[in-house]
Write an enzyme that holds these catalytic residues in place. Sequence first.
Site, mmCIF file in Angstrom:
data_model
loop_
_atom_site.group_PDB
_atom_site.id
_atom_site.type_symbol
_atom_site.label_atom_id
_atom_site.label_comp_id
_atom_site.label_asym_id
_atom_site.label_seq_id
_atom_site.Cartn_x
_atom_site.Cartn_y
_atom_site.Cartn_z
ATOM 1 N N GLY A 55 0.932 -1.326 -0.096
ATOM 2 C CA GLY A 55 -0.010 -0.098 -0.108
ATOM 3 C C GLY A 55 0.810 1.206 -0.030
ATOM 4 C CB CYS A 82 5.190 -4.127 0.120
ATOM 5 S SG CYS A 82 5.873 -2.414 -0.079
ATOM 6 C CE1 TYR A 83 1.055 1.061 5.227
ATOM 7 C CE2 TYR A 83 -0.582 -0.428 5.424
ATOM 8 C CZ TYR A 83 -0.043 0.563 6.141
ATOM 9 O OH TYR A 83 -0.737 1.644 6.795
ATOM 10 C CG HIS A 170 5.968 -5.520 -4.710
ATOM 11 N ND1 HIS A 170 4.526 -5.526 -4.271
ATOM 12 C CD2 HIS A 170 6.507 -4.582 -4.328
ATOM 13 C CE1 HIS A 170 4.447 -4.344 -3.447
ATOM 14 N NE2 HIS A 170 5.653 -3.823 -3.467
ATOM 15 C CD GLU A 172 2.927 -8.378 -5.538
ATOM 16 O OE1 GLU A 172 3.426 -8.872 -5.157
ATOM 17 O OE2 GLU A 172 2.665 -7.184 -5.305
ATOM 18 C CB SER A 225 -24.226 -3.074 -22.705
ATOM 19 O OG SER A 225 -22.980 -3.871 -22.765
ATOM 20 N N GLY A 226 -24.820 -5.966 -24.467
ATOM 21 C CA GLY A 226 -24.207 -6.517 -25.533
ATOM 22 C C GLY A 226 -22.877 -6.831 -25.543
ATOM 23 C CB VAL A 228 -17.226 -9.257 -22.895
ATOM 24 C CG1 VAL A 228 -17.001 -10.672 -22.141
ATOM 25 C CG2 VAL A 228 -16.637 -9.093 -24.014
ATOM 26 C CG ASP A 229 -17.630 -6.915 -18.516
ATOM 27 O OD1 ASP A 229 -17.084 -7.864 -19.168
ATOM 28 O OD2 ASP A 229 -17.275 -5.995 -18.464
ATOM 29 C CB SER A 230 -24.086 -6.736 -19.656
ATOM 30 O OG SER A 230 -23.942 -6.332 -20.874
ATOM 31 C CB SER A 231 -23.151 -10.878 -22.974
ATOM 32 O OG SER A 231 -23.398 -10.037 -24.068
ATOM 33 C CE LYS A 371 -13.937 -6.626 -20.969
ATOM 34 N NZ LYS A 371 -15.275 -5.921 -20.631
#
Length: 515
Positions: A55, A82-83, A170, A172, A225-226, A228-231, A371
């Site tokens: 952080g 780290c933090y 880190h 990651e 909306s058509g 990716v996420d909402s579909s 995503k």
Amino acid sequence: MAEPLIAILDFGSQYTQLIARRVREQRVFCRIYPWSVDVATLSKEPLAGVILSGGPASVYEKDAPRLDPRVLELGVPVLGVCYGMQSIAKEFGGTVERGTQGGEYGRATLEVVRPNPLLRDVPTTSTVWMSHGDSVTALPAGYTLLARSPTCPFAATMRDDGRVYGIQFHPEVTHSAYGTQILSNFLFDVCHAQGSWTMGNFVDQAIDKVRATVGPQGRVVLGLSGGVDSSVAAVLLHRAIGDRLDAIFVDNGMLRKNERHEVEHLFRERFPVRLHVVDASEQFLADLKGVVDPEHKRKKIGHRFIDVFKDEAKRCAGAQFLAQGTLYPDVIESTSATGGPSVTIKTHHNVGGLPKDLGFMLIEPFRELFKDEVRQLGALLELPETVLKRHPFPGPGLSVRCLGEVTRERLDVLREADAIFLEELRAAGWYEKTSQAFAVLLPVRSVGVQGDGRTYGHVCALRAVTTEDFMTADFAPLPFDLLGRVASRITNEVRAINRVTYDVTSKPPGTIEWE
Ligand code: XMP
């Protein structure tokens, strides 16, 4: 029995999502919580371990995010990064100080001084990525030094019972050569995680969770909306509760060519959800009459969208829940310990941008996902690639690409040019090599010549970019012959346009959209 999970407590690091991703890549499920999460909440989860993120704050600052020491009493191993490590030191009697040379940023050499489970199979010296202003200068009682770097005397530490670790670097980020190994050691050797988690498990869990939340009678509305996420959300919800889902698709008159038809086809034929298509294009276009200022356009569209959505949602009798395809990066922006972006460059609007006071309880099945993970999920749910690989499309639609006044006629011209560009991109295999590509209609005219006559036509700009995160972007190096073909087709097939240009600006200083 629910899959044991790793809880990641977010202290505001820009890398928190990366930690989550690295954990899931090892097939261990994890969930990110704000640093302030109630320990009682955590204790109800089937935890395998806890990771404390980095952080930007300094542990002694007033109002700095503070580690609840009871996290170390949950009975599962803890890794402070780290933090996170500094917080452990601070809470248990060690000391943390600002580096005399202003911190350490970039690659450093880690030297392991004592064999231990966390650093198993990490060579005596290796490269790690550091990014810190403060560091631990004295360990709490009962902690041992495991590794150091030239400027960091306590680069890795362990509580003597082997259940709590702290690392200043880190693991990651890919610059830490053995970062994956270290995380894997923590997950499997220390936490004894199973490593059997897959996206398939996520589908089952998400479906169970939706059913448990909604109950046997509950109804859900979803703004489709058509994209990716909402579909993917629509298909998942439909699997979970079938006809008790109402998906609302608003045609605002600013969609791309065939877009509405494609959504209707997909969600009537292939995934027969209860679909409400609301044609509100007249209202949207009436609102936009005479409006040229981009922010003004966005506000008008945003307000109208909410009204239209609300009206239609009222028709979905008995719906108490609103499902949204919110992703992790959207969540973190609103909850991060450092706060959201400091300046508004553009007021974003999307179907997730509905106000909180609509009176629904929210269901956000993808709050923890990235995503590309939603794409994987969509593939498991058998959504077609054409949907999963679609470029993002902004909520205000073509209005942000129709510079100047937005009228039906100008939108039609833009729609045709855009469709030709995308068709040629696809045919040349470039659609998937770009992250976003579209045509823009400019509010200027230019002189041209066609046949033997002078023309005074519209100018169209083509934009194609490559980007990882849409925060920065490069223009796509499209081949000249492809650009030439597109320009020739547009000027021949869309009579109103007599000039086509290609935008070779990166972001920054440009943005992706023109507005
Ligand atoms: P800019 O133009 O800011 O765009 O570089 C970055 C990304 O955001 C998309 N965008 C939007 N998406 N609602 C959305 O859902 C919006 O209002 C909006 N405005 C821009 C843009 O298409 C690009 O992918």
